[in-house]
Motif scaffolding. Structure first.
Motif, short mmCIF file in Angstrom:
data_model
loop_
_atom_site.label_atom_id
_atom_site.label_comp_id
_atom_site.label_asym_id
_atom_site.label_seq_id
_atom_site.Cartn_x
_atom_site.Cartn_y
_atom_site.Cartn_z
N ARG A 101 0.72 -1.30 0.28
CA ARG A 101 -0.03 0.26 0.04
C ARG A 101 1.00 1.22 -0.11
O ARG A 101 -0.03 2.42 0.26
N LYS A 102 2.37 1.30 -0.04
CA LYS A 102 3.30 2.46 -0.21
C LYS A 102 4.02 2.23 -0.84
O LYS A 102 5.02 0.70 -0.44
N PRO A 103 5.29 2.80 -0.86
CA PRO A 103 6.32 2.52 -1.35
C PRO A 103 7.43 2.27 -0.16
O PRO A 103 6.90 2.88 0.55
N LEU A 104 9.04 1.24 -0.83
CA LEU A 104 9.72 1.61 -0.13
C LEU A 104 10.52 2.86 0.17
O LEU A 104 10.81 3.05 -0.50
N VAL A 105 10.58 2.89 1.65
CA VAL A 105 11.56 4.51 1.55
C VAL A 105 12.72 3.90 2.97
O VAL A 105 12.35 3.57 3.92
N ILE A 106 14.11 4.07 2.59
CA ILE A 106 14.89 3.47 3.29
C ILE A 106 15.68 5.36 3.56
O ILE A 106 15.96 5.46 2.59
N SER A 107 16.80 5.14 4.33
CA SER A 107 17.23 6.38 4.79
C SER A 107 18.41 5.62 5.51
O SER A 107 18.91 5.26 6.58
N PHE A 108 20.16 6.13 4.40
CA PHE A 108 20.63 5.76 5.02
C PHE A 108 21.99 6.81 5.64
O PHE A 108 22.10 8.00 4.88
N HIS A 109 22.12 6.64 7.13
CA HIS A 109 24.00 7.08 7.49
C HIS A 109 24.47 7.31 8.14
O HIS A 109 24.33 6.03 8.26
N GLY A 110 25.35 7.92 7.85
CA GLY A 110 26.76 7.31 7.84
C GLY A 110 27.83 8.69 7.50
O GLY A 110 27.78 9.34 6.59
N ILE A 176 17.11 7.40 -6.01
CA ILE A 176 17.63 7.54 -5.35
C ILE A 176 18.27 8.97 -4.58
O ILE A 176 18.73 9.65 -6.03
N PHE A 177 18.38 9.34 -3.79
CA PHE A 177 18.54 11.18 -3.09
C PHE A 177 19.89 10.87 -2.38
O PHE A 177 19.94 11.04 -1.59
N ASP A 178 21.26 11.67 -2.90
CA ASP A 178 22.48 11.38 -2.81
C ASP A 178 22.59 12.55 -2.04
O ASP A 178 22.54 13.61 -2.47
N GLU A 179 24.15 12.77 -1.31
CA GLU A 179 23.82 14.20 -0.42
C GLU A 179 22.62 15.04 -0.19
O GLU A 179 22.98 16.03 -0.21
N VAL A 180 22.13 14.18 0.78
CA VAL A 180 20.60 14.65 1.14
C VAL A 180 21.06 16.59 2.35
O VAL A 180 20.72 16.67 2.78
N ASP A 181 22.32 15.45 2.89
CA ASP A 181 22.53 16.53 3.32
C ASP A 181 23.27 17.59 3.21
O ASP A 181 23.30 19.33 4.16
N LYS A 182 23.42 17.55 2.08
CA LYS A 182 24.00 19.94 1.20
C LYS A 182 22.73 19.75 0.02
O LYS A 182 22.97 20.87 -0.06
N MET A 183 21.40 19.51 1.28
CA MET A 183 20.61 19.94 -0.24
C MET A 183 19.44 20.83 1.30
O MET A 183 19.49 20.52 2.16
N PRO A 184 18.81 22.50 0.54
CA PRO A 184 18.29 23.34 1.31
C PRO A 184 17.22 21.60 2.11
O PRO A 184 16.70 21.34 1.35
N SER A 215 23.32 9.60 3.26
CA SER A 215 23.01 11.36 4.23
C SER A 215 24.78 11.11 4.60
O SER A 215 24.56 10.30 5.95
N ASN A 216 25.15 12.44 5.44
CA ASN A 216 26.01 11.82 6.43
C ASN A 216 25.69 12.44 7.06
O ASN A 216 26.41 12.29 8.39
N THR A 217 24.74 12.86 7.72
CA THR A 217 23.93 13.11 8.75
C THR A 217 24.14 12.64 9.66
O THR A 217 23.94 10.86 9.68
N ALA A 218 24.58 12.95 10.64
CA ALA A 218 24.69 11.88 12.17
C ALA A 218 25.84 10.61 11.79
O ALA A 218 25.98 9.65 12.60
N GLY A 219 26.42 10.95 11.13
CA GLY A 219 28.09 10.30 11.34
C GLY A 219 28.94 10.10 11.81
O GLY A 219 28.85 9.62 12.52
N THR A 220 28.74 11.74 12.77
CA THR A 220 29.96 12.04 13.74
C THR A 220 28.90 11.28 15.08
O THR A 220 29.51 10.61 15.78
N HIS A 221 28.22 11.56 15.42
CA HIS A 221 26.83 10.79 16.09
C HIS A 221 26.52 9.19 16.46
O HIS A 221 26.86 8.69 17.54
N ILE A 222 26.84 8.78 15.55
CA ILE A 222 26.98 7.22 15.25
C ILE A 222 28.65 7.01 15.91
O ILE A 222 28.44 5.39 15.99
N ALA A 223 29.38 7.53 15.12
CA ALA A 223 30.21 6.74 15.28
C ALA A 223 30.71 7.76 17.25
O ALA A 223 31.50 6.56 17.52
N ASP A 224 30.70 8.01 18.10
CA ASP A 224 30.83 8.27 19.23
C ASP A 224 29.85 7.76 19.95
O ASP A 224 29.92 6.99 20.51
#
Length: 344
Positions: A101-110, A176-184, A215-224
């Motif tokens: 009933r909906k598309p598959l939506v996945i968000s990669f972070h690191g 595929i939406f790459d560099e999400v952290d660099k989008m407005p 997205s690179n968002t939360a990459g440092t949070h994941i590492a910490d």
């Protein structure tokens, strides 16, 4: 052979009846001919045209999940959580294609170099006969496609228009939406309705599609967070998605980038938040060995072992907080190995 004989018989039958004037046929006969023409067109497309060009069908979109599983097991290093969740998510989506009933939506972070782009490319390769080159795969780059914050409204309209057009062309499309952290911020707000539970008035079907955000968002949070868990005695391989999921949602929603304050997160339309863990020295070593094999060089030879050690000692930097994680992961290794192999 039998299919082609049937096809030839149908052609001969049409040749025999077409010369007759249309008035010679009763309405019921004309209806039967019309249905036959539709069937003939479908048959012709499936067994001729679509044998030689890409179509929105099972031949062009085999969705070979087992091939993806093998590829990730062979070439993806240090990302046990990715393999644990991506394969079941895609398998379930394609198995329930008729009832979804909906598309598959996945968000990669690191952090950079942890394998986000590699996995997205491997998914495209497994799902489509032409891989990332398929006309049913659309890829957007943050800085290249959406560079100006003042043009968010234009970008939103573009995304909505292009996604709808692609879904109309083939409901089984991959975005595929790459560099999400660099989008407005706000660029995805109109996309929310396209990835939610919907029945579009124009007949567009979104339920079979796959959307992936990198997205690179939360990459440092994941590492910490991983570093603290490991210092507390937890093994890296024992960490689970539940250790990171809430962290990823908060970071994606609050940090600058295309997901900031977006209705996509507020509406809970993202099905899976996948953390890509920072890589350690052993993972970088595996990446280097794989690169040497790609050059048909045995990484276990004495000479190549020395080259690998030199690259690790001179080119790999580690995080200051924990001293465990390679800052650039495996991102720059391809070019470094190329230099080492050609000029050593």
């Amino acid at each position: 052979m039998m299919r082609w004989l049937s096809f030839l018989q149908l052609c001969l039958s049409l040749l025999l009846i077409l010369p007759l004037p249309l008035e010679a046929f009763e309405p019921l006969t004309m209806g039967a001919i019309g249905l036959g023409a539709v069937g003939f067109g479908t048959y012709f497309k499936e067994y001729t045209y679509c044998k030689f060009t890409e179509c929105c069908d099972d031949r062009s979109i085999p969705a070979n999940i087992e091939a993806l599983r093998s590829s990730l097991n062979r070439y993806l290093f240090g990302q046990h959580i990715v393999a644990q969740h991506i394969i079941p998510a895609l398998s379930a989506h394609f198995q329930s294609r008729s009832t979804s009933r909906k598309p598959l939506v996945i968000s990669f972070h690191g952090q950079p170099g942890t394998g986000k782009n590699f996995v997205a490319d491997q998914i495209a390769k497994a799902l489509y006969l032409k891989g990332s080159e398929s006309s049913f795969v659309s890829k957007y780059l943050g800085q290249a496609d959406f560079p100006q914050a003042g043009m968010v409204d234009a970008y939103k309209a573009r995304i909505s228009r292009e996604v709808r057009n692609k879904l109309h062309e083939c409901p089984r499309s991959l975005f595929i939406f790459d560099e999400v952290d660099k989008m407005p911020s706000g660029v995805f707000d109109t996309l929310t309705s396209l990835v939610d539970y919907n029945a579009f008035a124009d007949g567009t079907d979104n339920t079979k599609a796959v959307f992936i955000f990198l997205s690179n968002t939360a990459g440092t949070h994941i590492a910490d967070h991983l570093g603290n868990l490991m210092k507390g005695g937890k093994l890296r391989e024992d960490t689970r998605l539940s250790d990171y999921e809430s962290l990823l949602k908060r970071a994606a929603y609050n940090l600058d980038g295309g997901m900031k304050k977006t209705t996509m997160i507020e509406s809970h339309v993202i099905d899976h938040y996948i953390p890509f863990l920072p890589l350690e020295k052993s993972h970088v070593l595996s990446c280097l060995q794989e690169e040497f094999w790609r050059w048909d060089r045995n990484p276990d030879s004495q000479k190549n072992k020395k080259l690998i050690d030199d690259i690790i000692d001179t080119s790999i930097s580690y995080d200051r907080t924990h001293g465990l994680f390679a800052i650039s992961g495996c991102k720059t290794l391809e070019k470094k190995v190329a230099v080492a192999v050609n000029y050593s």
